[in-house]
Write an enzyme that holds these catalytic residues in place. Structure first.
Site, PDB file in Angstrom:
ATOM      1  CE  LYS A 116       4.056   0.240 -11.002  1.00 16.43           C
ATOM      2  NZ  LYS A 116       5.089  -0.132 -10.022  1.00 16.43           N
ATOM      3  CE  LYS A 128       2.033   0.211  -0.934  1.00 14.64           C
ATOM      4  NZ  LYS A 128       2.730  -1.036  -0.584  1.00 14.64           N
ATOM      5  CE  LYS A 140       0.354  -7.806  -6.213  1.00 10.94           C
ATOM      6  NZ  LYS A 140       1.251  -8.667  -5.404  1.00 10.94           N
TER       7      LYS A 140
END
Length: 354
Positions: free
Chosen positions: A217, A115, A220
């Site tokens: 994946k 991240k 969102k």
């Protein structure tokens, strides 16, 4: 022998639109677990600040996760549904765990590296300490089981490390306050305050990938809305996204082995299998040899059949924010009652004067 009362805890972060991957990988499992376990399901709004500090719609996003829980079938009266920031024990216990956890443990967390990217020096301390807060979310209620996907297994292992170190470091204090439970860690007997949390893995979890790239994946945060099916999408949007989903020139194979090296085909077959509670082999028996032009309409129809009742109920609930707020306040009150007991005992164990 573990004598902690079985309890399931899990949560979803209120950032971005909930999508099919969230439903199949998490929320549907939450619904099933409530039939056999005592459950606490949280909207982890404090964690949302690690992804983005300033939100224009964090309250609305929080309500949407709660609405999804309820619309999918979670019983908020029988179990507990609440948002994390209403229970201050999450932050208080996280600080204790920040002092229990070791820097070396945190440096091994691969999700932080993913991240933070190449510019980790500019990442927030909150993102770095995220796993410690996650440990406090679980252990604040002395939960024994957590449904986890592959991306959270490492964090659950850290939760176990934190619990074990706390139990060993404060062993005498735990006995002194008389609140521990005799368990075994490996072959060693330990008088523990916090349980060694176990992952709940009920069969192979469906790994739902992006409709635009079968190697990533469904997310969102993907800038392309065509990459995901949102739980609030209407019929036309779902049909459009499935129709535009990336595939390859070949038709569907008759056996699962034929999906090897074909990530987009594997993803669409996997989605159909998960939505229908069947195996990929079952789906290929039905559709093997056919082209995607025939398979995609069937997939759209199935997705609508499964998701439409949830979408309709979510919309109804989102039009009544006062009801959702009441559910979250009631859940927070019941969660706080449990958390307050833990924090009083932790303060006694640590030695805080209160």
């Amino acid at each position: 022998m573990n004598e902690f009362k079985p309890l399931v805890f899990s949560g979803v972060q209120p950032t971005g639109n909930l999508h099919l991957g969230n439903y199949l990988g998490a929320i549907r499992k939450f619904v099933a677990l409530q039939e056999s376990h005592d459950c606490i399901y949280c909207v982890v709004d404090m964690h949302a600040l690690t992804a983005q500090l300033v939100h224009d719609d964090l309250k609305e996003q929080t309500r949407s996760i709660a609405a999804a829980y309820i619309a999918a079938g979670i019983d908020a009266k029988k179990h507990i549904v609440f948002n994390q920031s209403q229970v201050s024990g999450h932050a208080e216990l996280a600080w204790v765990f920040n002092c229990v956890a070791r820097i070396g443990w945190m440096n091994r967390m691969t999700q932080f590296k993913d991240k933070a990217g190449k510019d980790a020096e500019k990442a927030s301390l909150g993102l770095y300490a995220y796993p410690s807060l996650m440990a406090s979310d679980i252990l604040l209620y002395r939960a024994t089981h957590v449904p986890v996907g592959d991306d959270q297994k490492q964090h659950l292992e850290l939760t176990r490390d934190i619990a074990q170190k706390f139990n060993l470091d404060f062993a005498e204090k735990i006995r002194a306050v008389g609140k521990g439970v005799d368990i075994k860690v490996g072959d060693e007997p330990v008088h523990a305050y916090f349980p060694m949390v176990e992952p709940l893995i009920d069969g192979p979890a469906p790994r739902v990938m992006s409709l635009r790239d079968g190697t990533k994946k469904m997310s969102k945060s993907d800038p392309s809305d065509l990459s995901r099916i949102n739980l609030m999408d209407d019929e036309d949007s779902i049909a459009k996204k499935v129709k535009k989903a990336k595939t390859d020139p070949d038709g569907l194979p008759s056996e699962v082995a034929g999906l090897a090296g074909r990530p987009e085909a594997d993803n669409l077959v996997g989605i159909y299998a998960a939505l229908s509670d069947k195996t990929k082999a079952d789906i290929l028996k039905e559709f093997g040899g056919q082209q995607f032009s025939a398979f995609k309409p069937a997939l759209s129809e199935l997705a609508l059949t499964v998701l439409s009742p949830i979408t309709s109920e979510m919309r109804r609930l989102m039009n009544d924010p006062g009801y959702i707020d009441d559910v979250l306040r009631d859940g927070a009150s019941r969660a706080r009652a449990r958390a307050d007991v833990t924090m009083r005992e932790v303060r006694d164990i640590v030695g805080f004067l209160y």
